[in-house]
Write a protein that holds these residues in place. Structure first.
Motif, PDB file in Angstrom:
ATOM      1  N   PRO A  66       7.022  52.841  11.467  1.00  0.00           N
ATOM      2  CA  PRO A  66       7.568  52.900  13.443  1.00  0.00           C
ATOM      3  C   PRO A  66       7.304  51.889  14.374  1.00  0.00           C
ATOM      4  CG  PRO A  66       5.008  53.993  12.191  1.00  0.00           C
ATOM      5  CD  PRO A  66       5.700  53.475  10.992  1.00  0.00           C
ATOM      6  N   THR A  67       8.059  51.672  15.172  1.00  0.00           N
ATOM      7  CA  THR A  67       7.539  50.787  16.676  1.00  0.00           C
ATOM      8  C   THR A  67       6.599  51.312  17.044  1.00  0.00           C
ATOM      9  OG1 THR A  67       9.620  50.740  17.593  1.00  0.00           O
ATOM     10  CG2 THR A  67       9.539  49.434  15.280  1.00  0.00           C
ATOM     11  N   THR A  68       6.009  50.850  18.512  1.00  0.00           N
ATOM     12  CA  THR A  68       5.747  51.115  19.665  1.00  0.00           C
ATOM     13  C   THR A  68       6.505  52.419  19.925  1.00  0.00           C
ATOM     14  OG1 THR A  68       7.147  49.139  20.853  1.00  0.00           O
ATOM     15  CG2 THR A  68       4.190  48.793  19.820  1.00  0.00           C
ATOM     16  N   THR A  69       6.068  53.105  20.810  1.00  0.00           N
ATOM     17  CA  THR A  69       7.618  54.046  21.525  1.00  0.00           C
ATOM     18  C   THR A  69       8.584  52.974  22.105  1.00  0.00           C
ATOM     19  OG1 THR A  69       5.477  53.756  23.653  1.00  0.00           O
ATOM     20  CG2 THR A  69       5.508  55.479  21.844  1.00  0.00           C
ATOM     21  N   GLN A  70       9.937  53.577  22.267  1.00  0.00           N
ATOM     22  CA  GLN A  70      10.266  53.675  23.136  1.00  0.00           C
ATOM     23  C   GLN A  70      10.223  52.870  24.444  1.00  0.00           C
ATOM     24  OE1 GLN A  70      12.967  52.303  21.566  1.00  0.00           O
ATOM     25  NE2 GLN A  70      14.425  51.604  22.686  1.00  0.00           N
ATOM     26  N   ILE A  71      10.697  51.155  24.649  1.00  0.00           N
ATOM     27  CA  ILE A  71      10.330  51.758  26.319  1.00  0.00           C
ATOM     28  C   ILE A  71      11.074  51.275  26.810  1.00  0.00           C
ATOM     29  CG2 ILE A  71       9.574  49.443  27.732  1.00  0.00           C
ATOM     30  CD1 ILE A  71       8.693  47.627  25.313  1.00  0.00           C
ATOM     31  N   LYS A  72      10.631  52.334  27.673  1.00  0.00           N
ATOM     32  CA  LYS A  72      11.060  53.530  29.096  1.00  0.00           C
ATOM     33  C   LYS A  72      11.450  52.404  30.272  1.00  0.00           C
ATOM     34  CE  LYS A  72      12.331  56.627  32.066  1.00  0.00           C
ATOM     35  NZ  LYS A  72      11.559  58.541  32.747  1.00  0.00           N
ATOM     36  N   LYS A  73      12.950  52.116  30.828  1.00  0.00           N
ATOM     37  CA  LYS A  73      13.243  51.411  31.664  1.00  0.00           C
ATOM     38  C   LYS A  73      12.899  51.807  33.334  1.00  0.00           C
ATOM     39  CE  LYS A  73      16.586  47.413  30.425  1.00  0.00           C
ATOM     40  NZ  LYS A  73      17.011  46.541  30.729  1.00  0.00           N
ATOM     41  N   TYR A  74      12.122  50.876  34.199  1.00  0.00           N
ATOM     42  CA  TYR A  74      12.462  51.428  35.445  1.00  0.00           C
ATOM     43  C   TYR A  74      13.478  51.463  36.607  1.00  0.00           C
ATOM     44  CZ  TYR A  74       7.370  50.761  35.916  1.00  0.00           C
ATOM     45  OH  TYR A  74       6.259  50.805  35.977  1.00  0.00           O
ATOM     46  N   GLY A  75      14.034  52.769  37.144  1.00  0.00           N
ATOM     47  CA  GLY A  75      15.062  52.794  37.547  1.00  0.00           C
ATOM     48  C   GLY A  75      15.562  51.784  38.870  1.00  0.00           C
TER      49      GLY A  75
END
Length: 163
Positions: A66-75
């Motif tokens: 498991p990798t770190t949680t999926q990084i969410k991009k800023y809108g």
């Protein structure tokens, strides 16, 4: 026992597993999986229990870690809000963005996206001076209604667009 924390469950199981071998526990787990109609899990349990050290190493390497949680991009608008909240200059924003990218986190949009979001956040035909802003009341109402509708879930927004 399901309601207990992992530590409590381990403590309770430690006493009952002292007299059992690893092979006994593996066989018991395989039997339980079979009874629960989980044949694939049963087969995996059996194959792991009987595997050679080299085979175990290969099995372990095949399991995705498991990798770190999926990084969410800023809108663009979210980045604009961050930019304004932190009172950043263009230079500081670009420095922050570059630093994050160097560390593998490409999460902030380019500065031009922020300026476009800033333009989109105001009504058409708005006049600005250093100390004031002036907008037509109808343009302001139209812009406000449009932004409110855009904030609705997509299905509702499509309903309003048709009418």
């Amino acid at each position: 026992m399901e309601e207990c924390s992992i530590f409590t469950r381990k403590r309770k199981l430690a006493d009952s597993t002292n007299d059992l071998t690893t092979k006994d526990l593996s066989d018991a787990l395989s039997i339980k999986y079979t009874k629960d109609s989980e044949r694939v899990r049963s087969q995996i349990t059996k194959s792991v229990a009987d595997a050679s050290p080299l085979r175990l190493k290969r099995i372990k390497e095949s399991i995705p870690t498991p990798t770190t949680t999926q990084i969410k991009k800023y809108g663009s608008e979210e980045a604009l809000a961050l930019f304004l909240d932190l009172e950043l200059s263009k230079e500081k924003y670009e420095k922050l963005r570059t630093s994050l990218m160097r560390h593998g986190a490409d999460v902030l949009p380019g500065y031009k996206h922020i300026t476009q979001a800033k333009i989109n956040s105001r009504p058409l035909r708005t006049e600005f001076t250093e100390v004031s802003a002036k907008a037509n009341l109808q343009d302001l109402m139209d812009h406000t209604a449009k932004r409110l509708l855009e904030s609705l879930p997509e299905m509702r927004w499509k309903f309003f667009q048709r009418n």
